[in-house]
Design a protein around this motif. Structure first.
Motif, PDB file in Angstrom:
ATOM      1  N   TYR A 101      -2.473  -1.852  -6.498  1.00 46.79           N
ATOM      2  CA  TYR A 101      -3.401  -2.852  -7.020  1.00 46.79           C
ATOM      3  C   TYR A 101      -3.727  -3.855  -5.923  1.00 46.79           C
ATOM      4  CZ  TYR A 101      -1.829  -1.013 -11.505  1.00 46.79           C
ATOM      5  OH  TYR A 101      -1.520  -0.181 -12.544  1.00 46.79           O
ATOM      6  N   SER A 102      -4.913  -4.425  -5.998  1.00 44.20           N
ATOM      7  CA  SER A 102      -5.337  -5.407  -5.006  1.00 44.20           C
ATOM      8  C   SER A 102      -4.682  -6.763  -5.261  1.00 44.20           C
ATOM      9  CB  SER A 102      -6.857  -5.571  -5.041  1.00 44.20           C
ATOM     10  OG  SER A 102      -7.256  -6.667  -4.232  1.00 44.20           O
ATOM     11  N   PRO A 103      -4.247  -7.454  -4.182  1.00 44.88           N
ATOM     12  CA  PRO A 103      -3.739  -8.818  -4.333  1.00 44.88           C
ATOM     13  C   PRO A 103      -4.838  -9.876  -4.316  1.00 44.88           C
ATOM     14  CG  PRO A 103      -3.412  -8.092  -2.073  1.00 44.88           C
ATOM     15  CD  PRO A 103      -4.020  -6.924  -2.819  1.00 44.88           C
ATOM     16  N   ALA A 104      -6.117  -9.470  -4.388  1.00 44.26           N
ATOM     17  CA  ALA A 104      -7.227 -10.427  -4.368  1.00 44.26           C
ATOM     18  C   ALA A 104      -7.147 -11.385  -5.552  1.00 44.26           C
ATOM     19  CB  ALA A 104      -8.561  -9.691  -4.387  1.00 44.26           C
ATOM     20  N   THR A 120     -12.829   3.680 -12.335  1.00 39.18           N
ATOM     21  CA  THR A 120     -13.278   2.710 -11.342  1.00 39.18           C
ATOM     22  C   THR A 120     -14.601   3.135 -10.728  1.00 39.18           C
ATOM     23  OG1 THR A 120     -10.983   2.114 -10.814  1.00 39.18           O
ATOM     24  CG2 THR A 120     -12.665   1.523  -9.202  1.00 39.18           C
ATOM     25  N   VAL A 121     -14.724   4.411 -10.373  1.00 37.70           N
ATOM     26  CA  VAL A 121     -15.969   4.915  -9.787  1.00 37.70           C
ATOM     27  C   VAL A 121     -17.112   4.783 -10.787  1.00 37.70           C
ATOM     28  CG1 VAL A 121     -17.149   6.965  -8.899  1.00 37.70           C
ATOM     29  CG2 VAL A 121     -14.802   6.476  -8.186  1.00 37.70           C
ATOM     30  N   ALA A 122     -16.869   5.176 -12.035  1.00 41.49           N
ATOM     31  CA  ALA A 122     -17.917   5.083 -13.058  1.00 41.49           C
ATOM     32  C   ALA A 122     -18.331   3.633 -13.306  1.00 41.49           C
ATOM     33  CB  ALA A 122     -17.414   5.715 -14.357  1.00 41.49           C
ATOM     34  N   ASP A 123     -17.393   2.713 -13.166  1.00 39.54           N
ATOM     35  CA  ASP A 123     -17.660   1.294 -13.404  1.00 39.54           C
ATOM     36  C   ASP A 123     -18.401   0.643 -12.234  1.00 39.54           C
ATOM     37  OD1 ASP A 123     -17.468  -1.003 -14.959  1.00 39.54           O
ATOM     38  OD2 ASP A 123     -15.542  -1.594 -14.110  1.00 39.54           O
ATOM     39  N   LEU A 124     -17.977   0.952 -11.005  1.00 41.94           N
ATOM     40  CA  LEU A 124     -18.499   0.264  -9.831  1.00 41.94           C
ATOM     41  C   LEU A 124     -19.789   0.860  -9.278  1.00 41.94           C
ATOM     42  CD1 LEU A 124     -15.541  -0.781  -7.483  1.00 41.94           C
ATOM     43  CD2 LEU A 124     -17.258  -2.240  -8.529  1.00 41.94           C
ATOM     44  N   ALA A 125     -19.936   2.175  -9.340  1.00 39.62           N
ATOM     45  CA  ALA A 125     -21.092   2.813  -8.707  1.00 39.62           C
ATOM     46  C   ALA A 125     -22.428   2.243  -9.194  1.00 39.62           C
ATOM     47  CB  ALA A 125     -21.027   4.325  -8.909  1.00 39.62           C
ATOM     48  N   PRO A 126     -22.641   2.064 -10.497  1.00 42.92           N
ATOM     49  CA  PRO A 126     -23.927   1.494 -10.934  1.00 42.92           C
ATOM     50  C   PRO A 126     -24.160   0.078 -10.422  1.00 42.92           C
ATOM     51  CG  PRO A 126     -22.781   2.532 -12.774  1.00 42.92           C
ATOM     52  CD  PRO A 126     -21.806   2.451 -11.656  1.00 42.92           C
ATOM     53  N   ASP A 186      -9.953  -2.902 -11.183  1.00 44.00           N
ATOM     54  CA  ASP A 186      -8.760  -2.062 -11.137  1.00 44.00           C
ATOM     55  C   ASP A 186      -8.710  -1.145  -9.920  1.00 44.00           C
ATOM     56  OD1 ASP A 186      -6.362  -1.282 -12.235  1.00 44.00           O
ATOM     57  OD2 ASP A 186      -7.238   0.230 -13.541  1.00 44.00           O
ATOM     58  N   ILE A 187      -8.920  -1.673  -8.719  1.00 43.33           N
ATOM     59  CA  ILE A 187      -8.986  -0.806  -7.544  1.00 43.33           C
ATOM     60  C   ILE A 187      -7.612  -0.593  -6.910  1.00 43.33           C
ATOM     61  CG2 ILE A 187     -11.349  -1.540  -7.026  1.00 43.33           C
ATOM     62  CD1 ILE A 187     -10.091  -3.166  -4.646  1.00 43.33           C
ATOM     63  N   TYR A 188      -7.460   0.562  -6.260  1.00 39.31           N
ATOM     64  CA  TYR A 188      -6.362   0.759  -5.317  1.00 39.31           C
ATOM     65  C   TYR A 188      -6.767   0.081  -4.006  1.00 39.31           C
ATOM     66  CZ  TYR A 188      -4.164   4.297  -8.317  1.00 39.31           C
ATOM     67  OH  TYR A 188      -3.535   4.941  -9.350  1.00 39.31           O
ATOM     68  N   ALA A 189      -5.808  -0.561  -3.346  1.00 38.77           N
ATOM     69  CA  ALA A 189      -6.118  -1.306  -2.125  1.00 38.77           C
ATOM     70  C   ALA A 189      -5.465  -0.653  -0.908  1.00 38.77           C
ATOM     71  CB  ALA A 189      -5.659  -2.756  -2.254  1.00 38.77           C
ATOM     72  N   SER A 190      -6.066  -0.904   0.249  1.00 42.37           N
ATOM     73  CA  SER A 190      -5.543  -0.385   1.518  1.00 42.37           C
ATOM     74  C   SER A 190      -5.288   1.118   1.433  1.00 42.37           C
ATOM     75  CB  SER A 190      -4.268  -1.133   1.931  1.00 42.37           C
ATOM     76  OG  SER A 190      -4.531  -2.490   2.147  1.00 42.37           O
ATOM     77  N   ASN A 191      -6.324   1.840   1.034  1.00 42.91           N
ATOM     78  CA  ASN A 191      -6.211   3.294   0.972  1.00 42.91           C
ATOM     79  C   ASN A 191      -6.209   3.877   2.383  1.00 42.91           C
ATOM     80  OD1 ASN A 191      -6.782   3.991  -2.104  1.00 42.91           O
ATOM     81  ND2 ASN A 191      -8.171   2.350  -1.498  1.00 42.91           N
ATOM     82  N   VAL A 192      -5.198   4.660   2.688  1.00 45.11           N
ATOM     83  CA  VAL A 192      -5.198   5.410   3.943  1.00 45.11           C
ATOM     84  C   VAL A 192      -6.238   6.506   3.795  1.00 45.11           C
ATOM     85  CG1 VAL A 192      -3.835   6.804   5.543  1.00 45.11           C
ATOM     86  CG2 VAL A 192      -2.757   4.900   4.299  1.00 45.11           C
ATOM     87  N   SER A 193      -7.267   6.442   4.629  1.00 47.42           N
ATOM     88  CA  SER A 193      -8.459   7.264   4.411  1.00 47.42           C
ATOM     89  C   SER A 193      -8.818   8.082   5.634  1.00 47.42           C
ATOM     90  CB  SER A 193      -9.649   6.360   4.041  1.00 47.42           C
ATOM     91  OG  SER A 193      -9.336   5.568   2.911  1.00 47.42           O
ATOM     92  N   VAL A 194      -9.523   9.177   5.376  1.00 48.89           N
ATOM     93  CA  VAL A 194      -9.977  10.114   6.405  1.00 48.89           C
ATOM     94  C   VAL A 194     -11.475  10.317   6.222  1.00 48.89           C
ATOM     95  CG1 VAL A 194      -9.646  12.426   7.383  1.00 48.89           C
ATOM     96  CG2 VAL A 194      -7.743  11.283   6.230  1.00 48.89           C
ATOM     97  N   ARG A 195     -12.193  10.476   7.310  1.00 46.77           N
ATOM     98  CA  ARG A 195     -13.600  10.832   7.171  1.00 46.77           C
ATOM     99  C   ARG A 195     -13.729  12.099   6.336  1.00 46.77           C
ATOM    100  NH1 ARG A 195     -16.790  10.538  12.881  1.00 46.77           N
ATOM    101  NH2 ARG A 195     -17.639  12.450  11.934  1.00 46.77           N
ATOM    102  N   ALA A 196     -14.709  12.114   5.436  1.00 47.63           N
ATOM    103  CA  ALA A 196     -14.860  13.241   4.516  1.00 47.63           C
ATOM    104  C   ALA A 196     -15.056  14.561   5.257  1.00 47.63           C
ATOM    105  CB  ALA A 196     -16.031  12.985   3.572  1.00 47.63           C
ATOM    106  N   ASP A 197     -15.703  14.502   6.422  1.00 50.25           N
ATOM    107  CA  ASP A 197     -15.961  15.735   7.165  1.00 50.25           C
ATOM    108  C   ASP A 197     -14.778  16.176   8.014  1.00 50.25           C
ATOM    109  OD1 ASP A 197     -16.114  13.675   8.987  1.00 50.25           O
ATOM    110  OD2 ASP A 197     -18.004  14.306   9.897  1.00 50.25           O
ATOM    111  N   LYS A 198     -13.655  15.434   7.948  1.00 49.89           N
ATOM    112  CA  LYS A 198     -12.472  15.789   8.743  1.00 49.89           C
ATOM    113  C   LYS A 198     -11.258  16.158   7.897  1.00 49.89           C
ATOM    114  CE  LYS A 198     -13.458  13.139  12.972  1.00 49.89           C
ATOM    115  NZ  LYS A 198     -12.878  12.169  13.948  1.00 49.89           N
ATOM    116  N   LEU A 202      -5.158 -13.276 -10.512  1.00 51.33           N
ATOM    117  CA  LEU A 202      -5.415 -12.001  -9.843  1.00 51.33           C
ATOM    118  C   LEU A 202      -6.680 -11.364 -10.415  1.00 51.33           C
ATOM    119  CD1 LEU A 202      -1.777 -10.667  -9.814  1.00 51.33           C
ATOM    120  CD2 LEU A 202      -3.192 -10.759  -7.755  1.00 51.33           C
ATOM    121  N   ILE A 203      -7.551 -10.897  -9.535  1.00 51.65           N
ATOM    122  CA  ILE A 203      -8.780 -10.247  -9.993  1.00 51.65           C
ATOM    123  C   ILE A 203      -8.457  -9.018 -10.836  1.00 51.65           C
ATOM    124  CG2 ILE A 203     -10.966  -9.218  -9.281  1.00 51.65           C
ATOM    125  CD1 ILE A 203     -10.711 -12.188  -8.646  1.00 51.65           C
ATOM    126  N   LYS A 204      -7.383  -8.340 -10.510  1.00 55.17           N
ATOM    127  CA  LYS A 204      -7.014  -7.140 -11.266  1.00 55.17           C
ATOM    128  C   LYS A 204      -6.773  -7.459 -12.740  1.00 55.17           C
ATOM    129  CE  LYS A 204      -1.960  -6.667 -11.150  1.00 55.17           C
ATOM    130  NZ  LYS A 204      -1.838  -6.406 -12.597  1.00 55.17           N
TER     131      LYS A 204
END
Length: 388
Positions: free
Chosen positions: A154-157, A351-357, A257-269, A250-252
């Protein structure tokens, strides 16, 4: 090159998170010798051949304890590079040498305030990046990245306020009902969400926040963004012009309801890095779990790294300790089932369904058919890893 070097020596072969550490200056040859003295990791945690010889991680800001899981993997003999705003050392698992190096690069001002996702596309040397969940969704428009494990469930924001000026406020909704000004930085996504949900009015939002305490100190009638693991401590203990508690929500707790500091990779990699991620992601999960259980040794590393670069904002031992304790106390590291570093896919789908629009309404060209499993994956995680 204006480079400082610091060696971190270990007492015995215990894990970094539990070791007693001694910090001392050394030459690059001394650093190499320190790394060579490490016990090799077990085959399952040996990254040689599976991962790049140097795993480069783009951080979202300067080193701090909410990135503790990454710094707990930084072994003895690390080198701080003040010119490139990075630190490099052996990548360790449970204090043992995995056979590759780890470089952690500062973000924020160090990369001209570019987003981590954009930096991953600009610099092909970056292996992984730390991307907050809302920013990961926003990046799907043109620079897609995939979250492979979150450092924080969860985000500490927060939105914070002066309790003396506003003794009746207890939540973001209370601030919204008051009409008070809410000062945030312009790149933040959560204010748009709060407005869309009717918790704040658009006219309350002031996007001039620059990270300095001066505005809040001068006008304590406002509310202001912050992080629960940072500003409440620094304002009370390290900001002489304030020197008293702040209140916050807390915003959460408003449903962001986001996950924070996601360790991420470029989608094409993702596929190309799959052999690496299969071994590395569980190491990151375990490192995060061990850090939040025993943060002291890693906090010493973070404070030391920051102290060697005068361009960083000072980061004290007290702030690092407060942050780690807050993250654990508020349950921001582990998910509700106790696991560390895994995704609740139903939750991220919501979260995606909520935020994307909301992001599309702001002009972001996020594909209409985007799905959560394109952006977040448990393909490489181990659900058995949790906080003891």
């Amino acid at each position: 090159m204006n480079t400082h070097r610091t060696a971190l020596t270990r007492s015995g072969a215990a894990a970094l998170a539990a070791a007693a550490l001694t910090l001392s200056a050394c030459s690059s040859s001394d650093s190499a010798a320190a790394a060579q003295d490490l016990e090799p990791a077990a085959e399952a945690q040996t990254l040689t051949g599976a991962c790049p010889d140097e795993v480069v991680v783009q951080l979202q800001w300067q080193p701090q304890s909410d990135m503790g899981g990454m710094f707990a993997m930084l072994g003895p003999g690390y080198t701080v590079d003040t010119e490139n705003k990075s630190v490099t050392g052996p990548l360790v698992a449970d204090g043992k040498d995995t056979g590759v190096d780890l470089t952690l690069r500062a973000g924020g001002p160090a990369i001209g305030f570019q987003s981590v996702a954009s930096q991953m596309y600009v610099d092909d040397d970056v292996t992984l990046g730390l991307v907050h969940g809302d920013q990961l969704i926003a990046a799907a428009a043109s620079q897609p990245v995939v979250g492979v494990t979150p450092l924080l469930a969860y985000s500490p924001a927060i939105i914070m306020w002066d309790p003396e000026n506003h003794p009746d406020w207890e939540s973001v909704a209370d601030i919204g009902g008051s009409g008070a000004t809410v000062v945030v930085s312009k790149e933040q996504i959560f204010p748009r969400w709060l407005v869309a949900k009717g918790l704040l009015e658009q006219g309350q939002i002031d996007t001039s926040y620059d990270g300095a305490p001066s505005r809040f100190v001068a006008d304590p009638s406002i509310a202001q963004q912050g992080f629960a693991n940072s500003e409440p401590y620094t304002y009370e203990s390290e900001t002489q012009a304030w020197g008293k508690p702040v209140a916050y929500d807390l915003i959460k707790d408003s449903g962001f309801d986001i996950y924070a500091s996601n360790v991420s990779v470029r989608a094409d990699k993702v596929d190309a890095l799959a052999p690496c991620l299969e071994k590395l992601v569980p190491i990151i999960q375990q490192s995060s779990a061990e850090y939040i259980s025993a943060p002291e040794a890693t906090n010493e590393v973070i404070v030391d790294v920051v102290s060697q670069d005068l361009s960083y904002s000072p980061y004290s031992e007290g702030q690092a300790a407060y942050s780690a304790e807050l993250l654990r106390e508020k349950g921001l590291v582990a998910d509700e089932d106790g696991s560390v570093g895994t995704y609740d896919l139903e939750r991220v789908a919501g979260t995606v369904a909520d935020l994307a629009p909301i992001l599309r309404e702001s002009g972001s060209a996020i594909p209409e058919d985007i799905t959560a499993d394109e952006l977040f994956t448990n393909r490489f995680t181990d659900p058995s890893i949790g906080i003891g």
